[in-house]
Motif scaffolding. Structure first.
Motif, PDB file in Angstrom:
ATOM      1  N   SER A 325      89.200  68.184 -48.366  1.00  0.00           N
ATOM      2  CA  SER A 325      88.919  69.180 -47.317  1.00  0.00           C
ATOM      3  C   SER A 325      88.415  68.492 -46.057  1.00  0.00           C
ATOM      4  O   SER A 325      88.824  68.813 -44.937  1.00  0.00           O
ATOM      5  N   MET A 328      91.295  66.709 -44.397  1.00  0.00           N
ATOM      6  CA  MET A 328      92.166  67.642 -43.694  1.00  0.00           C
ATOM      7  C   MET A 328      91.615  67.972 -42.306  1.00  0.00           C
ATOM      8  O   MET A 328      92.353  67.979 -41.313  1.00  0.00           O
ATOM      9  N   SER A 332      93.376  66.879 -38.729  1.00  0.00           N
ATOM     10  CA  SER A 332      93.826  67.994 -37.879  1.00  0.00           C
ATOM     11  C   SER A 332      93.211  67.959 -36.491  1.00  0.00           C
ATOM     12  O   SER A 332      93.895  68.183 -35.486  1.00  0.00           O
ATOM     13  N   PRO A 356      98.307  71.204 -40.018  1.00  0.00           N
ATOM     14  CA  PRO A 356      97.252  71.699 -40.913  1.00  0.00           C
ATOM     15  C   PRO A 356      97.797  72.524 -42.086  1.00  0.00           C
ATOM     16  O   PRO A 356      97.262  72.455 -43.198  1.00  0.00           O
ATOM     17  N   ILE A 357      98.851  73.297 -41.847  1.00  0.00           N
ATOM     18  CA  ILE A 357      99.461  74.067 -42.938  1.00  0.00           C
ATOM     19  C   ILE A 357     100.043  73.122 -43.983  1.00  0.00           C
ATOM     20  O   ILE A 357      99.856  73.302 -45.194  1.00  0.00           O
ATOM     21  N   MET A 360      97.290  71.431 -45.960  1.00  0.00           N
ATOM     22  CA  MET A 360      96.766  72.329 -46.980  1.00  0.00           C
ATOM     23  C   MET A 360      97.732  72.412 -48.161  1.00  0.00           C
ATOM     24  O   MET A 360      97.317  72.446 -49.326  1.00  0.00           O
ATOM     25  N   LEU A 363      97.323  69.293 -50.124  1.00  0.00           N
ATOM     26  CA  LEU A 363      96.026  69.341 -50.800  1.00  0.00           C
ATOM     27  C   LEU A 363      96.131  70.192 -52.074  1.00  0.00           C
ATOM     28  O   LEU A 363      95.607  69.828 -53.137  1.00  0.00           O
ATOM     29  N   LEU A 364      96.833  71.330 -51.967  1.00  0.00           N
ATOM     30  CA  LEU A 364      97.026  72.187 -53.146  1.00  0.00           C
ATOM     31  C   LEU A 364      97.852  71.484 -54.217  1.00  0.00           C
ATOM     32  O   LEU A 364      97.652  71.705 -55.416  1.00  0.00           O
ATOM     33  N   LEU A 416     103.498  75.260 -48.203  1.00  0.00           N
ATOM     34  CA  LEU A 416     102.209  75.857 -48.546  1.00  0.00           C
ATOM     35  C   LEU A 416     102.352  76.900 -49.653  1.00  0.00           C
ATOM     36  O   LEU A 416     101.618  76.873 -50.657  1.00  0.00           O
ATOM     37  N   LEU A 447      87.864  75.222 -49.067  1.00  0.00           N
ATOM     38  CA  LEU A 447      89.242  75.153 -48.581  1.00  0.00           C
ATOM     39  C   LEU A 447      89.460  76.074 -47.388  1.00  0.00           C
ATOM     40  O   LEU A 447      90.077  75.690 -46.389  1.00  0.00           O
ATOM     41  N   PHE A 451      90.185  74.826 -43.570  1.00  0.00           N
ATOM     42  CA  PHE A 451      91.416  75.255 -42.909  1.00  0.00           C
ATOM     43  C   PHE A 451      91.110  75.880 -41.545  1.00  0.00           C
ATOM     44  O   PHE A 451      91.779  75.594 -40.543  1.00  0.00           O
ATOM     45  N   SER A 454      90.041  73.198 -39.128  1.00  0.00           N
ATOM     46  CA  SER A 454      91.198  72.386 -38.743  1.00  0.00           C
ATOM     47  C   SER A 454      91.905  72.998 -37.542  1.00  0.00           C
ATOM     48  O   SER A 454      92.242  72.295 -36.579  1.00  0.00           O
TER      49      SER A 454
END
Length: 501
Positions: A325, A328, A332, A356-357, A360, A363-364, A416, A447, A451, A454
């Motif tokens: 996190s 990110m 960003s 950023p999308i 994420m 990251l997921l 995403l 998260l 986001f 970011s």
């Protein structure tokens, strides 16, 4: 203990070499965007997505099958190696030959008229990759980590050398009058051609070295070995295809789904170059996940018999989300600085808003890797196939429905939403079959806040580069301070441990 130390050491070698190779390949995007036009960079995006997809077809799960049948099946490992390598060479001749012959048709289908040679070279690259797969696997099986890592790095450095030679150094020599255009067939107007040729030369030159290191083989097609290996490999093939669809399909299809003149002044292939460049920036998150994967996988399996392992897995997930996190947000808010590494006025930064999308999304993917430990240690890997397949279907649906309407944003959303669906499914079935006490609410809050920060940092503009840098990165510090406050017990425990040492 000595075995664990050996495993940890080899994991570090494999991980470091892989991450270093990926990092070098990542940096090459700045060479491509500086010295090639957007049409060439767009071709690079699409053709290399196709190569990634077809790599799965050319090897069809045989690497994993080789590992499985070389150990624990009461078979002679040398016989398995000879048969597997012979089988892959035979199938590569068929698949590579078929692709080579189909190059004119494929060039028309994918909108590369009069450039069938691109797909002939692609066929050769894929063929070389396929016949190298089992020798590389044998080095790993023989615990020759340094030989494996060294060969990988030689291959990457050869690729970099030929890329720089063909794209930068030879044009400079021609410009200075030391060489004439047409020397050895050199053409200044080529772009993607030289990326493919550099890859082709590097792969071709490494073959004798790898075969020497792994040991030469004798041609043998033992049906008693091939039949069970084939049955074992086919499910892996479909799982691999589903997985690579999630990773690469947006880059492969983007230019063909984007309407003409969607972005003024750009044709679809040039827009694909801009989209692909933003995806490359987001892959910075993937480098961290790759490093984590190399270190965590043996650790997870090593602790599977521990009665406290569920709590340990939850703690690892929590630490992973905290770190990623923060990463990110840091990437960003500094995208405007990264933008200075691209040619001024080229427009590559016009799609940075999707980074950023994408971060994420990746990251997921890392969260999914953490969650997936439940079906790995309970031998219920069938869930992996169905979850990955669901992600592939979702990815395709989102791409086909959103890219024609939303352009870059649609491509990013496919990544995403795909990984969000996979993560949610893995969490749901995991908690039913192997409950792990994750800090779900807290992790989700991190998260969401990361986001939001970011995008707050990305869109912040105070009119000065220096002012922007300090203001944007203050958000990173604020987030770090807030994480420290929320995790003060963890911070105190770490400080106490250091103090006790």
């Amino acid at each position: 203990m000595s075995n664990l130390k050996k495993l940890a050491g080899q994991t570090a070698i494999y991980g470091l070499s892989s991450i270093l190779a990926r990092s070098i390949n990542f940096l090459m995007i700045f060479v491509y965007t500086s010295y090639l036009n957007k049409e060439a960079v767009g071709s690079f995006t699409g053709i290399y997505a196709l190569i990634g997809f077809l790599n799965i077809v050319f090897t069809y799960g045989m690497e994993t099958s080789f590992f499985r049948f070389s150990t624990g099946k009461n078979l002679d490992p040398a016989k398995v190696y000879n048969t597997t390598q012979s089988l892959l060479i035979t199938s590569t001749l068929v698949l590579g030959g078929g692709l080579y012959l189909a190059a004119p048709w494929l060039s028309e289908l994918l909108n590369y008229p009069d450039q069938a040679y691109l797909f002939r070279w692609t066929a050769l690259i894929l063929s070389f990759d396929a016949i190298l797969a089992i020798p590389f696997a044998k080095l790993r099986l023989s615990n020759r980590a340094f030989a494996f890592a060294g060969a990988k790095m030689i291959n990457v450095l050869l690729n970099v050398f030929f890329t720089l030679l063909l794209i930068i150094w030879i044009p400079e020599l021609i410009s200075a009058g030391y060489l004439q255009e047409g020397w050895l067939g050199y053409q200044l107007n080529w772009g993607i051609e030289y990326i493919l040729l550099a890859n082709l030369f590097a792969n071709g030159l490494i073959i004798p070295y790898i075969w020497w290191k792994a040991g030469f083989f004798s041609f043998s097609l033992d049906t008693e070995i091939i039949q069970p290996m084939w049955k074992y490999a086919i499910p892996l093939l479909f799982m691999g295809l589903a997985g690579v669809t999630n990773e690469l399909v947006s880059r492969l299809l983007f230019e063909y789904l984007l309407p003409e003149n969607f972005y003024p002044g750009l044709n679809p292939r040039e827009a694909a170059a801009i989209f692909g460049t933003s995806v490359k920036l987001a892959i910075l998150m993937n480098l961290v996940i790759q490093a984590f994967k190399y270190a965590a996988e043996p650790f997870f399996f090593g602790k599977s018999s521990d009665k406290n392992s569920p709590q340990l897995y939850a703690n690892v997930m929590h630490a992973f989300i905290i770190f990623c996190s923060l990463l990110m947000v840091a990437i960003s808010v500094n995208l405007d600085l990264i933008g200075y590494l691209f040619p001024a006025g080229a427009g590559y930064d016009t799609a940075f808003f999707i980074v950023p999308i994408l971060l994420m999304g990746y990251l997921l993917l890392g969260v999914y890797f953490n969650l997936s430990i439940w079906f790995k240690i309970t031998d219920q890997t069938k869930y992996s196939f169905w979850i990955t397949l669901a992600g592939a279907v979702v990815s395709l649906v989102v791409i086909f429905t959103t890219v024609p309407v939303l352009g870059y944003l649609g491509g990013a959303l496919s990544t995403l939403i795909c990984y969000l669906v996979m993560t949610s499914m893995c969490y749901y079935y995991g908690q039913r079959n192997f409950p792990i006490p994750y800090q779900t609410s807290r992790d989700l809050s991190y998260l969401v806040i990361a986001f939001g920060l970011s995008y707050a940092g990305f869109f912040m503009d105070l009119g000065s580069v220096g002012l922007n840098f300090f203001a944007k990165n203050s958000l990173v510090l604020v987030f770090l301070a807030w994480l420290g406050y929320r995790e003060k017990n963890l911070v105190l425990a770490v400080l106490q441990r250091k103090k006790s040492r």
